[in-house]
Write an enzyme that holds these catalytic residues in place. Sequence first.
Site, PDB file in Angstrom:
ATOM      1  N   GLY A 125     -34.139 -38.335  35.757  1.00  0.00           N
ATOM      2  CA  GLY A 125     -33.296 -37.585  34.934  1.00  0.00           C
ATOM      3  C   GLY A 125     -33.244 -36.214  35.628  1.00  0.00           C
ATOM      4  O   GLY A 125     -32.555 -35.349  34.679  1.00  0.00           O
ATOM      5  N   PRO A 150     -35.532 -41.299  40.376  1.00  0.00           N
ATOM      6  CA  PRO A 150     -33.992 -40.805  40.395  1.00  0.00           C
ATOM      7  C   PRO A 150     -32.822 -41.687  40.382  1.00  0.00           C
ATOM      8  O   PRO A 150     -33.060 -42.553  41.354  1.00  0.00           O
ATOM      9  CB  PRO A 150     -34.072 -39.870  41.676  1.00  0.00           C
ATOM     10  N   GLY A 151     -31.904 -41.504  39.807  1.00  0.00           N
ATOM     11  CA  GLY A 151     -30.719 -42.524  39.804  1.00  0.00           C
ATOM     12  C   GLY A 151     -29.618 -41.428  40.515  1.00  0.00           C
ATOM     13  O   GLY A 151     -29.205 -41.297  41.402  1.00  0.00           O
ATOM     14  N   ARG A 152     -29.215 -40.553  39.153  1.00  0.00           N
ATOM     15  CA  ARG A 152     -28.001 -39.716  39.095  1.00  0.00           C
ATOM     16  C   ARG A 152     -28.220 -38.858  40.343  1.00  0.00           C
ATOM     17  O   ARG A 152     -27.330 -38.422  41.196  1.00  0.00           O
ATOM     18  CB  ARG A 152     -27.970 -38.798  38.015  1.00  0.00           C
ATOM     19  N   ARG A 212     -17.574 -41.063  30.943  1.00  0.00           N
ATOM     20  CA  ARG A 212     -18.576 -39.776  30.781  1.00  0.00           C
ATOM     21  C   ARG A 212     -18.154 -38.841  30.019  1.00  0.00           C
ATOM     22  O   ARG A 212     -18.491 -38.359  28.991  1.00  0.00           O
ATOM     23  CB  ARG A 212     -19.456 -39.390  32.027  1.00  0.00           C
ATOM     24  N   CYS A 240      -4.993 -46.059  26.437  1.00  0.00           N
ATOM     25  CA  CYS A 240      -4.405 -45.796  25.232  1.00  0.00           C
ATOM     26  C   CYS A 240      -5.553 -45.359  24.097  1.00  0.00           C
ATOM     27  O   CYS A 240      -5.845 -45.981  23.281  1.00  0.00           O
ATOM     28  CB  CYS A 240      -3.935 -47.333  24.530  1.00  0.00           C
ATOM     29  N   GLU A 241      -6.008 -44.132  24.479  1.00  0.00           N
ATOM     30  CA  GLU A 241      -7.134 -43.317  23.550  1.00  0.00           C
ATOM     31  C   GLU A 241      -6.724 -41.947  23.652  1.00  0.00           C
ATOM     32  O   GLU A 241      -6.582 -41.439  25.038  1.00  0.00           O
ATOM     33  CB  GLU A 241      -8.573 -43.598  23.950  1.00  0.00           C
TER      34      GLU A 241
HETATM   35  C1  LIG Z   1     -31.497 -44.228  33.525  1.00  0.00           C
HETATM   36  C2  LIG Z   1     -33.130 -44.172  34.094  1.00  0.00           C
HETATM   37  C3  LIG Z   1     -33.566 -43.429  35.327  1.00  0.00           C
HETATM   38  C4  LIG Z   1     -32.588 -42.740  35.934  1.00  0.00           C
HETATM   39  O1  LIG Z   1     -32.148 -41.631  35.417  1.00  0.00           O
HETATM   40  P1  LIG Z   1     -31.020 -40.506  36.359  1.00  0.00           P
HETATM   41  O2  LIG Z   1     -30.799 -39.411  35.124  1.00  0.00           O
HETATM   42  O3  LIG Z   1     -29.973 -41.227  36.575  1.00  0.00           O
HETATM   43  O4  LIG Z   1     -32.170 -40.080  37.430  1.00  0.00           O
HETATM   44  C5  LIG Z   1     -34.995 -43.841  35.607  1.00  0.00           C
HETATM   45  N1  LIG Z   1     -35.837 -44.392  34.848  1.00  0.00           N
HETATM   46  C6  LIG Z   1     -35.417 -45.144  33.825  1.00  0.00           C
HETATM   47  C7  LIG Z   1     -36.207 -45.921  33.234  1.00  0.00           C
HETATM   48  C8  LIG Z   1     -33.954 -44.981  33.359  1.00  0.00           C
HETATM   49  O5  LIG Z   1     -33.537 -45.616  32.190  1.00  0.00           O
END
Ligand SMILES: *Cc1c(COP(=O)(O)O)cnc(C)c1O
Length: 416
Positions: free
Chosen positions: A234, A277-279, A315, A346-347
């Site tokens: 997050g 971390p993802g984002r 997004r 088309c939105e």
């Molecule tokens: C989506 C998610 C993440 C990653 O969140 P980011 O905002 O992309 O860092 C980590 N853990 C869980 C369980 C998630 O669902």
Amino acid sequence: MIGGVPISQLAQQYGTPLYVYDEQYLRDMLGTYQREFRSAEFETGVLYASKAFSCKAIIRLIEEYGFCLDVVSDGELVTAMQAGYDCKNIFFHGNNKTMNELNLAKQAGVGTIVVDNRMEAELIRTVYADAAEPVHTLLRVNPGIEAHTHQYIVTAHVDSKFGISFLNEEELIETIRILQSGNNVIFDGIHAHIGSQIFDGQAFAEEIRKLFAFAAHLKEDYDITIHTIDIGGGFAVRYTDADSPIPIGEVCRMILNTASEENRKLNGQIKRLLIEPGRSIVAEAGYTIYTVGGIKKTPNKTYLFVDGGMSDNIRPALYQAEYDAFLAGKENEPAETEYTVAGKCCESGDILIQKIRLPKAEPGDLLVMKTTGAYGYSMASHYNKLLLPAVVFAKAGTSRTVIRRETYEHMLSLEE
Ligand SMILES: *Cc1c(COP(=O)(O)O)cnc(C)c1O
């Protein structure tokens, strides 16, 4: 240029719309997490949340840096398997894993399942009863943290669909007991993920304090000893100049320091600390290149139309997300026109940027949107039967396709 390759060349070679990742930027982010999320006290682990951008190329990069991997579906699991990723290092998330997914996880030798609820714990106990190898489990808890972010991406309010709330103690304990009683099921600890694009370091500190306090409570009142705490992901990134996220190194140190303080109260009971971390790994490395088509004036707006839209970036429509962009080759011209950047779907909601000042645009210009590396391709759709764009990695002046552009044949390949 992106990754040392001129944007015009990328557009010409691969066509638009096109997702381009600066590979060195990706590597730098991975290197930062690798260096900074380390401690003498804890065994630490960085789990890349692959839903942010899941493909074989990024998973190979993740493996190269020795990170673990989060998946939330059979599709993400199969992508990791096809990339040759070691399934022992996979954490399987999700609030409603199907029987099919659990069986696939068992077969593939997925190392850890993050359990969402009591019924799922029972299902896992059943599925793994005859497993050749035991599976590790974490329980997703909901600590009830108010993180200030968009309501669609907060995940820890009391009625969240994810995990079991701290307010529901009986259910929590019962679920842990089910996991502890399972043949071939090992219960390691707890996991929480409080939301996404969180700028407030205090939200993470509060989460950590709550998770450690809960570990102490489990020990004192139920004689349940856990050794792993996973605090989720997050961590915020910069989309526009209005965003000033805490640098990742600082976030890591704050997490480790807070955890260390709390662990003292537990006499060092917690041995392993995980983040997901993802984002923050992929977002800022990614760009989307569009070709400008029509420009249209309405009484109050000037629309700039591009050859993609909500189909390659949902997004803005889904979360009112804001982005920055520039016109390639016109960086030095005065930004004198206010545009609304709209896609071709088309939105009426298919607006990529509500308001942005840019140099005067002409058809054929290349509009580059920044920070599109997370939840862009992974949330892309076939709406209006637009073909999925290609994804390219660029580094040190060379580029390579990591996902090919979809063709008409491919798009129609499932139709009878
Ligand atoms: C989506 C998610 C993440 C990653 O969140 P980011 O905002 O992309 O860092 C980590 N853990 C869980 C369980 C998630 O669902």
